[in-house]
Design an enzyme around this catalytic site. Structure first.
Site, PDB file in Angstrom:
ATOM      1  N   HIS A  59       0.822  -1.038  -0.031  1.00  9.31           N
ATOM      2  CA  HIS A  59       0.012  -0.010  -0.146  1.00  9.31           C
ATOM      3  C   HIS A  59       0.749   1.449   0.154  1.00  9.31           C
ATOM      4  O   HIS A  59       2.021   1.409   0.649  1.00  9.31           O
ATOM      5  CB  HIS A  59      -1.019  -0.126   1.005  1.00  9.31           C
ATOM      6  CG  HIS A  59      -0.335   0.110   2.505  1.00  9.31           C
ATOM      7  ND1 HIS A  59      -0.250   1.421   3.339  1.00  9.31           N
ATOM      8  CD2 HIS A  59      -0.186  -0.879   3.507  1.00  9.31           C
ATOM      9  CE1 HIS A  59       0.294   1.103   4.557  1.00  9.31           C
ATOM     10  NE2 HIS A  59       0.193  -0.203   4.619  1.00  9.31           N
ATOM     11  N   ASP A  67       5.993   2.232   6.816  1.00  4.18           N
ATOM     12  CA  ASP A  67       4.727   1.587   6.673  1.00  4.18           C
ATOM     13  C   ASP A  67       3.944   2.359   5.676  1.00  4.18           C
ATOM     14  O   ASP A  67       3.194   3.329   6.148  1.00  4.18           O
ATOM     15  CB  ASP A  67       4.016   1.602   8.024  1.00  4.18           C
ATOM     16  CG  ASP A  67       2.795   0.985   8.126  1.00  4.18           C
ATOM     17  OD1 ASP A  67       2.619   0.211   6.963  1.00  4.18           O
ATOM     18  OD2 ASP A  67       1.990   0.819   9.252  1.00  4.18           O
ATOM     19  N   GLU A 116      -5.331   1.635   2.683  1.00  3.42           N
ATOM     20  CA  GLU A 116      -4.912   0.237   3.615  1.00  3.42           C
ATOM     21  C   GLU A 116      -4.978   0.755   5.144  1.00  3.42           C
ATOM     22  O   GLU A 116      -5.676   0.161   5.864  1.00  3.42           O
ATOM     23  CB  GLU A 116      -3.472  -0.344   3.400  1.00  3.42           C
ATOM     24  CG  GLU A 116      -3.568  -1.708   3.991  1.00  3.42           C
ATOM     25  CD  GLU A 116      -2.891  -1.834   5.573  1.00  3.42           C
ATOM     26  OE1 GLU A 116      -2.971  -2.655   6.322  1.00  3.42           O
ATOM     27  OE2 GLU A 116      -2.448  -0.564   5.988  1.00  3.42           O
ATOM     28  N   GLU A 117      -4.607   1.969   5.408  1.00  2.87           N
ATOM     29  CA  GLU A 117      -4.703   2.384   6.636  1.00  2.87           C
ATOM     30  C   GLU A 117      -6.108   2.815   7.152  1.00  2.87           C
ATOM     31  O   GLU A 117      -6.282   3.093   8.435  1.00  2.87           O
ATOM     32  CB  GLU A 117      -3.775   3.551   6.962  1.00  2.87           C
ATOM     33  CG  GLU A 117      -2.359   3.409   6.477  1.00  2.87           C
ATOM     34  CD  GLU A 117      -1.600   2.611   8.010  1.00  2.87           C
ATOM     35  OE1 GLU A 117      -2.121   2.086   8.655  1.00  2.87           O
ATOM     36  OE2 GLU A 117      -0.356   2.122   7.612  1.00  2.87           O
ATOM     37  N   ASP A 151       3.643  -6.208   3.864  1.00  3.47           N
ATOM     38  CA  ASP A 151       3.545  -4.946   4.694  1.00  3.47           C
ATOM     39  C   ASP A 151       4.825  -5.074   5.719  1.00  3.47           C
ATOM     40  O   ASP A 151       5.212  -6.263   5.935  1.00  3.47           O
ATOM     41  CB  ASP A 151       2.053  -5.405   5.407  1.00  3.47           C
ATOM     42  CG  ASP A 151       1.660  -3.723   5.624  1.00  3.47           C
ATOM     43  OD1 ASP A 151       2.309  -2.782   6.013  1.00  3.47           O
ATOM     44  OD2 ASP A 151       0.194  -3.655   5.716  1.00  3.47           O
ATOM     45  N   HIS A 169       4.056   3.159  13.346  1.00  2.62           N
ATOM     46  CA  HIS A 169       3.125   4.349  13.373  1.00  2.62           C
ATOM     47  C   HIS A 169       3.733   5.483  14.323  1.00  2.62           C
ATOM     48  O   HIS A 169       2.862   6.195  15.082  1.00  2.62           O
ATOM     49  CB  HIS A 169       1.732   4.025  13.628  1.00  2.62           C
ATOM     50  CG  HIS A 169       1.002   3.404  12.842  1.00  2.62           C
ATOM     51  ND1 HIS A 169      -0.506   3.181  12.797  1.00  2.62           N
ATOM     52  CD2 HIS A 169       1.092   2.535  11.746  1.00  2.62           C
ATOM     53  CE1 HIS A 169      -1.028   2.428  11.960  1.00  2.62           C
ATOM     54  NE2 HIS A 169      -0.023   2.176  11.200  1.00  2.62           N
TER      55      HIS A 169
END
Length: 346
Positions: A64, A171, A201-202, A224, A313
């Site tokens: 992604h 990410d 995707e998130e 991922d 994150h």
């Protein structure tokens, strides 16, 4: 580092929050030039670069493009910006960070303020609703230049730290990078491979199901990042999930998917045959594009390869260079040895 660090840095430092992946999408399309036999972008913004194989069997590879970020929801009378989240954030990592506010006309640097410790209430909790972005401009000028719906991303550079690479948006840009590098290495495959750079995707794996329906592959593999909790704050090794420097992670499960046994077993066999460092991943929580392919438009065999990553994150996400190299090697080897004749049935 045995890979194109400059491209990885460009991918990670480029902003692209969910639903607004335009700048990253342009980079992906650029990298597909001269590599893919065809490239197209669907109405959601997913980009698919296809390398035609000699047979009828088709494989989809997905990573992604989006990074977690924010959207402006209010401009206060004093000229501060209040925001809504695009993806999952721990509010504590946002204190005293620089951000970029993306308007249709320009990018503005701002800061998320933090109350000095001298006057802090020790009992006070910090929440997303407490975030106020300071652009350092008069309120009237902020109102003229920023509107509700403008986007916000974190401002951070990507650098080498010892054996690691650290920065924002690893990410999932590190996996997007690995996918692009594997595509460049793939030469005259037996099967057709669709390299899918997905969106949103998130926000709950939104782009992958759409592109899965359009591509309708016989086999799908998602890329991922995954948790690497090999840090002092985590005492039990059983809670590490993966460790930096131990190789590419072959996913067995996360909270959204149980990968197809014969697929992950073949991945492991390929890694062992080629001498590629690898580890097995059992992720207690977290969803990936893998689930978007498994049962969309009919059941599909699926597998997943993950890059172990510390501090997910945050703006200091960190990966080990050898794990990135192993991920590229494993994905390339898996595709080179895919003939369309492997039996993935249950």
């Amino acid at each position: 580092m045995d890979f194109d660090f400059d491209l990885l840095r460009e991918l990670t430092e480029t902003s692209g929050v969910p639903g607004y992946e335009d700048r990253v999408r342009n980079l992906v399309r650029r990298e597909f030039e001269g590599v893919a036999d065809s490239v197209h972008t669907d109405p959601m913004g997913n980009v698919v670069g296809t390398i035609e194989g000699s047979g009828d069997y088709e494989v989809a590879i997905a990573a992604h493009m989006d990074e977690i970020g924010f959207m402006v929801k209010h401009v206060t009378d004093e000229g501060f910006l209040e925001i809504d989240t695009l993806g999952g954030w721990d509010p504590d990592v946002l204190r005293a960070q620089r951000v970029t506010v993306h308007t249709p006309d320009e990018d503005l640097t701002g800061v998320i303020g933090s109350i000095p410790t001298h006057v802090q209430d020790d009992e006070e909790e910090f929440d997303i609703d407490d975030v106020a972005i300071d652009l350092g401009l008069p309120a009237e000028e902020v109102e003229e230049r920023v509107s509700v719906g403008d986007l916000v991303s974190m401002e951070q550079t990507t650098v080498r730290v010892g054996d690691n690479v650290t920065g924002k948006a690893l990410d999932d840009r590190v996996c997007l990078f690995a996918m692009l590098e594997a595509a460049k290495r793939l030469d005259d495959p037996d099967v057709t491979v669709h390299f899918c750079a997905t969106v949103q995707e998130e926000l709950g794996v939104r782009g992958a199901p759409a592109v899965s329906t359009d591509v309708d592959p016989d086999l799908a593999v998602a890329l991922d990042v995954t948790v690497a909790n090999d840090i002092p704050a985590v005492r039990k090794e059983s809670e590490y999930v993966t460790e930096l420097g131990e190789g590419a992670a072959i996913k067995l499960k996360d909270s959204s998917v149980v990968t197809t046994p014969k697929v992950h077993r073949r991945m492991r066999s390929v890694a062992e045959d080629r001498g590629i460092d690898h580890q097995m991943e059992v992720l207690p929580s977290g969803a990936t594009d893998t689930s978007g392919f498994q049962n969309t438009h009919g059941a599909k065999p699926v597998g997943a390869i993950s890059v172990p990553t510390r501090y997910l994150h945050t703006v200091t996400e960190s990966v080990h260079h050898a794990d990135v190299e192993a991920t590229i090697d494993l994905l390339t080897a898996f595709l080179e040895t895919e003939t369309g004749d492997h039996d993935y049935s249950l």
